[in-house]
Scaffold this motif. Sequence first.
Motif, PDB file in Angstrom:
ATOM      1  N   PRO A 217       0.831  -1.211   0.000  1.00 23.93           N
ATOM      2  CA  PRO A 217       0.000   0.000   0.000  1.00 23.93           C
ATOM      3  C   PRO A 217       0.863   1.258   0.000  1.00 23.93           C
ATOM      4  CG  PRO A 217      -0.796  -1.584   1.618  1.00 23.93           C
ATOM      5  CD  PRO A 217       0.518  -2.102   1.126  1.00 23.93           C
TER       6      PRO A 217
ATOM      7  N   ILE B  38       0.879   5.728   0.476  1.00 24.57           N
ATOM      8  CA  ILE B  38       0.182   6.788   1.195  1.00 24.57           C
ATOM      9  C   ILE B  38       0.336   8.110   0.447  1.00 24.57           C
ATOM     10  CG2 ILE B  38       0.587   5.646   3.402  1.00 24.57           C
ATOM     11  CD1 ILE B  38       2.649   7.901   4.022  1.00 24.57           C
TER      12      ILE B  38
ATOM     13  N   ALA C  15      -6.638   4.054  -2.406  1.00 29.21           N
ATOM     14  CA  ALA C  15      -7.511   3.251  -1.554  1.00 29.21           C
ATOM     15  C   ALA C  15      -7.583   1.806  -2.039  1.00 29.21           C
ATOM     16  CB  ALA C  15      -8.904   3.871  -1.514  1.00 29.21           C
ATOM     17  N   GLU C  16      -7.686   1.613  -3.340  1.00 29.11           N
ATOM     18  CA  GLU C  16      -7.761   0.261  -3.893  1.00 29.11           C
ATOM     19  C   GLU C  16      -6.490  -0.536  -3.603  1.00 29.11           C
ATOM     20  OE1 GLU C  16      -8.627   0.943  -7.988  1.00 29.11           O
ATOM     21  OE2 GLU C  16     -10.700   1.555  -7.600  1.00 29.11           O
TER      22      GLU C  16
ATOM     23  N   GLY D 268      -5.014  -0.302  -0.867  1.00 33.84           N
ATOM     24  CA  GLY D 268      -5.012  -0.500   0.575  1.00 33.84           C
ATOM     25  C   GLY D 268      -4.427   0.655   1.346  1.00 33.84           C
ATOM     26  N   GLY D 269      -4.131   1.775   0.669  1.00 33.91           N
ATOM     27  CA  GLY D 269      -3.452   2.895   1.301  1.00 33.91           C
ATOM     28  C   GLY D 269      -4.382   3.915   1.908  1.00 33.91           C
ATOM     29  N   VAL D 270      -3.817   5.076   2.233  1.00 29.80           N
ATOM     30  CA  VAL D 270      -4.562   6.112   2.937  1.00 29.80           C
ATOM     31  C   VAL D 270      -4.144   7.488   2.437  1.00 29.80           C
ATOM     32  CG1 VAL D 270      -2.893   6.243   4.829  1.00 29.80           C
ATOM     33  CG2 VAL D 270      -5.261   6.904   5.253  1.00 29.80           C
TER      34      VAL D 270
ATOM     35  N   ILE E 201     -13.678   7.589  -0.957  1.00 31.04           N
ATOM     36  CA  ILE E 201     -12.804   6.413  -0.864  1.00 31.04           C
ATOM     37  C   ILE E 201     -13.049   5.561   0.375  1.00 31.04           C
ATOM     38  CG2 ILE E 201     -10.990   7.406  -2.289  1.00 31.04           C
ATOM     39  CD1 ILE E 201      -9.468   8.165   0.216  1.00 31.04           C
TER      40      ILE E 201
ATOM     41  N   ASP F  95     -12.040   3.936   5.844  1.00 30.95           N
ATOM     42  CA  ASP F  95     -10.811   3.223   6.175  1.00 30.95           C
ATOM     43  C   ASP F  95      -9.576   3.762   5.459  1.00 30.95           C
ATOM     44  OD1 ASP F  95     -12.089   1.392   7.889  1.00 30.95           O
ATOM     45  OD2 ASP F  95     -12.703   0.158   6.181  1.00 30.95           O
ATOM     46  N   HIS F  96      -9.742   4.788   4.651  1.00 30.49           N
ATOM     47  CA  HIS F  96      -8.624   5.243   3.821  1.00 30.49           C
ATOM     48  C   HIS F  96      -8.344   6.742   3.969  1.00 30.49           C
ATOM     49  CE1 HIS F  96      -8.550   1.300   1.969  1.00 30.49           C
ATOM     50  NE2 HIS F  96      -9.861   1.376   1.867  1.00 30.49           N
TER      51      HIS F  96
ATOM     52  N   ASN G 206      -6.142   4.182  10.853  1.00 30.46           N
ATOM     53  CA  ASN G 206      -5.968   3.848   9.442  1.00 30.46           C
ATOM     54  C   ASN G 206      -4.498   3.867   9.038  1.00 30.46           C
ATOM     55  OD1 ASN G 206      -8.714   3.516   9.020  1.00 30.46           O
ATOM     56  ND2 ASN G 206      -9.023   5.595   8.254  1.00 30.46           N
TER      57      ASN G 206
ATOM     58  N   VAL H  10      -2.038   0.714   7.727  1.00 27.62           N
ATOM     59  CA  VAL H  10      -1.290   0.729   6.466  1.00 27.62           C
ATOM     60  C   VAL H  10       0.196   0.516   6.720  1.00 27.62           C
ATOM     61  CG1 VAL H  10      -0.608   2.172   4.507  1.00 27.62           C
ATOM     62  CG2 VAL H  10      -2.994   2.151   5.270  1.00 27.62           C
TER      63      VAL H  10
END
Length: 398
Positions: free
Chosen positions: A222, A224, A250-251, A253-255, A332, A335-336, A384, A388
Amino acid sequence: MRLKAVAVSILIALASPAFAADTTARQLAQDAIIVDTHIDAPGGLMSHWADLGKASPKFEFDYPRARDGGLDVAFMSIYTSAKQDADGSARQVAHEMIDAVEALAARHPDKFALLHSPKDVERLRQGGRVLLPLGMENAAPIGDDLSQLQVFFDRGVRYITLAHSAANRLADSSYGVERKWHGLSPFGKQVVAEMNRLGIMVDVSHISDESAHETIALSKAPVIASHSAFRHFTPGFERNISDELAKAVAEKGGVVQIPFGTAFVDPVSAANTQAHFRAINEFNKRNAELKAAGKPLESEEAFEAAWAKAHPAPVTKIDAVLDQIDYAVKLIGIDHVGIGSDFDGVGGELPDGLRTVADFPNLVAGLQARGYKDEDIRKILGENLLRVWAAVEVAAAQ
């Protein structure tokens, strides 16, 4: 305008918030783990030393206000400029900044601790310590030597912003008019892979859309955006993240970490910021030509003073930041989204109610007023980002 300010005026630092958070908001701020992924205090310490373990009103970050605001994890920004990259001083400056952070933690072991892994947060924050991981803003200190990533990882750097105000050896900048790589350079691709291997979070803030797209696609972990607001509110301001890129983060898995500076959340200020970086790049080019010709250089202080006078910062309310968070959550998902204030990095140009690290309860109160549940506020405040970071460590181990 977007500056790495060395100090903030006493009046700004001590300004009263736009509204006072109630007891419920303050309790949640103290109980939750608050993670701020971008605080520029190390840059200020290089030219205006202060003991940040004590009240330091010329800064927006110090220990007393961090504890008052509930801040637990404060990523110290190891920022180097395009100018320092060009003159070869970036690596030296980066090590000096890290030394300053290490000295701060050593001077006050009861107040600060260096943080190298999210696994250590609960243990190290006991006793009210503020934890200090490092984020490198601009990969200039690496130079063209891939082995320097290991060196800086060993010193505690846990995310790297690939470029800043100009293209470097890795990627293009969102501020640059000319695009050198139209994505990542061959070396930049190697750097992303090595960051994945080591467990350093890859940060797509500041880089061009093309560079960010390629980075996200290439990373095996992920990624950021350590301090990027949404371009939806500032059309044409590439420094802020587009909806498409935010969805890609976000897809993966990041933020996306929302900053507070008016340069990001106010449309007028954002336009001024974009123009400022282009103007300063032209200023540096002119001085390089003057130096080569043996002629006197233009004054950078005079340039900045004239720019500031011609481009006053607009008054901005805390609602501008809350609007950014609302938009991010809808786009998004809860969670992101996180926070990366840019305290001590925007010349004091901050919204009413978010002037220093003591003001996180005001953000909590604003989110509560907008109907966010406490468990969701905890996610935004820090859970969050810690998730990550842990995922990046797991990817490195695999």
